[in-house]
Design a protein around this motif. Structure first.
Motif, short mmCIF file in Angstrom:
data_model
loop_
_atom_site.label_atom_id
_atom_site.label_comp_id
_atom_site.label_asym_id
_atom_site.label_seq_id
_atom_site.Cartn_x
_atom_site.Cartn_y
_atom_site.Cartn_z
N ASP A 11 0.81 -1.22 0.00
CA ASP A 11 0.00 0.00 0.00
C ASP A 11 0.84 1.27 0.00
O ASP A 11 0.35 2.32 -0.39
N ASP A 18 -4.83 -0.49 4.03
CA ASP A 18 -4.27 0.78 3.57
C ASP A 18 -3.86 1.66 4.75
O ASP A 18 -4.67 1.98 5.62
N THR A 40 -5.51 4.77 7.50
CA THR A 40 -6.95 4.93 7.26
C THR A 40 -7.75 4.77 8.55
O THR A 40 -7.49 3.90 9.37
N TRP A 68 -13.22 3.36 5.94
CA TRP A 68 -13.68 2.01 5.56
C TRP A 68 -15.20 1.90 5.45
O TRP A 68 -15.74 0.78 5.33
N LEU A 78 -12.18 2.13 -0.23
CA LEU A 78 -11.49 0.99 0.41
C LEU A 78 -12.40 -0.22 0.52
O LEU A 78 -11.99 -1.35 0.24
N ASN A 110 -5.43 0.55 -3.53
CA ASN A 110 -6.65 0.25 -2.78
C ASN A 110 -7.78 1.23 -3.09
O ASN A 110 -8.57 1.58 -2.22
#
Lengths: 282, 282
Positions: free
Chosen positions: A48, A80, A83, A88, A94, B35
């Motif tokens: 990532d 990732d 984050t 999310w 994502l 991502n």
């Protein structure tokens, strides 16, 4: 049949351990997904960021392999760095990326578990309080979209080093997140909490170092295998790491590793062909 | 608005140049997708294999930037090493992965072009003959699925070194593939062919070396900008590379590069904080 596992969360799921600090894990029965296809796993699995390194999924897979000699395991990297839980959210990039990658994996594997590690970006009393409810919405949607209502979800705790590092001021509330993660696991079916007790960090005081990632992967595997929370470190972590590292390479693995050395320019063509002939028994 | 470009094909699109052989390209206005999100581009962009390195997309973007000082460009890496045209068939994992990644990019960017380099895995008279028709089906479906009927598709030729390397026997038919690629571009709207003439390879005789990838990226950009085939090398390739390399780093870029050095353990915390304070003007 490949048993596959979805890797989601932030940097400590992606992995920031320094590969030079631990022996490699390389096993032709452990795969990782790239562009929807499987290849033999090598680290970094979850690339990532340019700083991606050793994560917990490699030793999770190696621990799984110690118990499953004939089977294959596949890792689906979608974590990732940096984050937050809001990043999310269902429908966000994502989440949708993880769904699309998992669906591609489901074409050729049985999605057998979800590996989650996240929370450093939510270290405040307010966010900790909302964590369980938000996370529940995300996981319900994920399970529904992927038709995996009952596969185990393994949730790791945050490291106890977080509040001591040079950025410690930002992580003072980390115990509240650990409590929220554990509460979630104890109140939701097919969800298991794994402790990060005794694990240590890189000099940044944020990221598990390579050895700690290796150990955390074993703990994740135990929770998955036994379908139990893991509130304390295991007594055989060192022995199982040694067992992983001591496995001799197969002929296929030796050839693939040689091909890599050639591909990156570490061996000249003549030596490559000579070594390849020896390894291939020609 | 980010102008984004989809990278598809096999290893020479992913990139196998050795990064130590060329200066880095690092520009906060050049992004890459990870991502489903954008971050500042660094190589390897298209991490399909542990041996991924310098590809053509970085200098394509840098050449674009020389003409577009105020705008941002985003690269969507979906190429996969060793893949044949059949591996890219509509509905297959590579195709579906590229569609899903491009759709995520379309949420926050304007998909402005398709960069294709593939053919080494199709070097036979039979496959060369079928190439145009198969490729046409794939590109029509891709354009339809992504609602991009008219964006330029840039197609690079295979290197003339292919038939001379240690694996040269497998690539004897490479001129037939080059002809098929050029024929396709000349008979399909919004499609442009770019020559690989005068470019050279790593010791493997298969993969463009880093400098050749840099040059090829400039050629791809010219074809994109001018909407013209590029049958011959350009006369200003060296000058434009120099212009890319001579751009001074911005404050943001310096800080991000420092953060990376800290993240990988090359600077201790005290020095990191001191240097960060200087760069931030605090």
């Amino acid at each position: 049949m490949i048993h596959s596992f979805l890797m989601i969360g932030q940097s400590n799921m992606a992995g920031r351990g320094y590969s030079k600090e631990v022996p490699a894990i390389y096993d032709e029965h452990i795969k990782m997904q790239r562009n929807g296809l499987w290849q033999i796993m090598s680290e970094p699995i979850n690339f990532d960021r340019p700083s991606a390194g050793v994560g917990l999924a490699s030793s999770f897979a190696a621990a799984w392999r110690l118990d499953n000699e004939q089977h294959e395991i596949g890792l689906i990297p979608c974590a990732d760095g940096g984050t937050s839980l809001d990043d999310w959210a269902v429908g966000g990039a994502l989440f949708e990326n993880a769904i699309s990658q998992a669906r591609l994996a489901q074409r050729t594997s049985q999605l057998s578990g979800i590996l989650w590690h996240q929370g450093e970006s939510d270290c405040s009393p307010e966010k900790a309080e909302q964590y369980g409810e938000k996370f529940s919405v995300i996981m319900e949607a994920l399970r529904r979209e992927l038709y995996i209502p009952e596969v185990p979800l393994i949730i790791g705790g945050l490291g106890d080093f977080l509040s001591h590092g040079i950025f410690g001021q930002y992580f003072a509330s980390y115990p509240l997140i650990n409590q929220a993660l554990e509460d979630f696991a104890r109140t939701h079916a097919n969800s298991y909490f794994v402790t990060a007790k005794e694990l240590t960090a890189n000099a940044d005081g944020i990221h598990f170092n390579a050895l700690s990632q290796r150990i955390l992967g074993i703990r994740y595997y135990n929770a998955f295998r036994d379908l139990k929370h893991l509130p304390d470190p295991l007594h055989d972590e060192e022995d199982r790491l040694a067992a992983m590292y001591n496995r001799p390479y197969t002929q296929t693995e030796k050839i693939k590793l040689l091909e890599h050395e050639f591909a990156v320019g570490n061996i000249d063509p003549k030596d490559y062909l000579a070594e390849l002939a020896i390894l291939s028994g020609r």
